[in-house]
Design a protein around this motif. Structure first.
Motif, short mmCIF file in Angstrom:
data_model
loop_
_atom_site.label_atom_id
_atom_site.label_comp_id
_atom_site.label_asym_id
_atom_site.label_seq_id
_atom_site.Cartn_x
_atom_site.Cartn_y
_atom_site.Cartn_z
N LYS A 45 -2.70 -10.59 -3.51
CA LYS A 45 -2.71 -9.21 -3.94
C LYS A 45 -2.36 -8.28 -2.78
O LYS A 45 -1.61 -7.31 -2.94
CB LYS A 45 -4.08 -8.85 -4.51
CG LYS A 45 -4.17 -7.47 -5.10
CD LYS A 45 -5.54 -7.20 -5.66
CE LYS A 45 -5.62 -5.80 -6.23
NZ LYS A 45 -6.97 -5.48 -6.68
N LYS A 72 1.35 -8.57 -2.08
CA LYS A 72 2.09 -7.85 -3.11
C LYS A 72 2.03 -6.36 -2.85
O LYS A 72 3.02 -5.63 -3.00
CB LYS A 72 1.51 -8.19 -4.48
CG LYS A 72 2.30 -7.68 -5.64
CD LYS A 72 1.69 -8.14 -6.94
CE LYS A 72 2.50 -7.65 -8.12
NZ LYS A 72 1.91 -8.06 -9.40
N GLN A 73 0.85 -5.89 -2.42
CA GLN A 73 0.68 -4.47 -2.13
C GLN A 73 1.56 -4.07 -0.93
O GLN A 73 2.14 -3.00 -0.92
CB GLN A 73 -0.79 -4.18 -1.82
CG GLN A 73 -1.10 -2.72 -1.65
CD GLN A 73 -2.58 -2.48 -1.40
OE1 GLN A 73 -3.35 -3.41 -1.25
NE2 GLN A 73 -2.96 -1.23 -1.35
N THR A 129 4.46 -5.41 -0.02
CA THR A 129 5.85 -5.30 -0.44
C THR A 129 6.05 -4.03 -1.26
O THR A 129 7.10 -3.38 -1.15
CB THR A 129 6.28 -6.52 -1.28
OG1 THR A 129 5.40 -6.64 -2.40
CG2 THR A 129 6.25 -7.79 -0.45
N HIS A 130 5.04 -3.66 -2.05
CA HIS A 130 5.12 -2.42 -2.83
C HIS A 130 5.18 -1.21 -1.89
O HIS A 130 5.95 -0.26 -2.13
CB HIS A 130 3.91 -2.34 -3.76
CG HIS A 130 3.96 -1.21 -4.73
ND1 HIS A 130 4.92 -1.13 -5.72
CD2 HIS A 130 3.18 -0.10 -4.86
CE1 HIS A 130 4.72 -0.02 -6.42
NE2 HIS A 130 3.68 0.61 -5.90
#
Length: 148
Positions: free
Chosen positions: A40, A43-44, A46-47
């Protein structure tokens, strides 16, 4: 961007970063998440990188150029989609040059490559007899053309 244009560039950047959740109270990552390094969190990250790129493109006024017609006529409808992106155009041109010119430049001083034009030399499916027969027929055809 009408209200933002009165702010300095630094204030505009700071407000866009806080609204995206990169800085400020929304951006807090707990110590447990940092220690675990879970998916998570990756993913954060990359966001966040995607948001930063988006903010950078929106903040830079030199990324977009609006095309102006050379001779504007009164009453003529304005054309849509005449905004260019010089940064992307420059990148595309460099990529195209690398693809076309780089092999030419690398092979510039190489001389004397031998081109093997024998029939079936690079075909592993053909038997040796087939190759020899085809070469013989081609040689005969060449001789018959020269004699005629």
């Amino acid at each position: 961007m009408g209200a933002k244009s009165k702010q300095s560039a630094l204030k505009q950047l700071r407000s866009s970063l806080s609204s995206a959740g990169i800085i400020g109270p929304k951006s807090h990552i707990s110590k447990k998440q940092k220690k675990k390094g879970n998916a998570k969190l990756q993913k954060q990250n990359t966001h966040i990188v995607d948001k930063l790129r988006e903010i950078q493109q929106s903040m830079n006024p030199f990324n977009v150029q609006k095309g102006r017609s050379r001779l504007e006529v009164l009453g003529a409808a304005k054309r849509k989609g005449q905004a260019g992106n010089p940064v992307l155009a420059r990148q595309k041109a460099l990529e195209k040059r690398r693809e076309t010119l780089l092999p030419e430049i690398e092979g510039r001083n190489h001389v004397g490559a031998i081109n093997d034009r024998r029939f079936g030399e690079n075909n592993p499916n053909m038997s040796i007899e087939d190759k020899m027969l085809e070469r013989f027929t081609r040689e005969r055809q060449r001789r018959s053309r020269n004699a005629a």
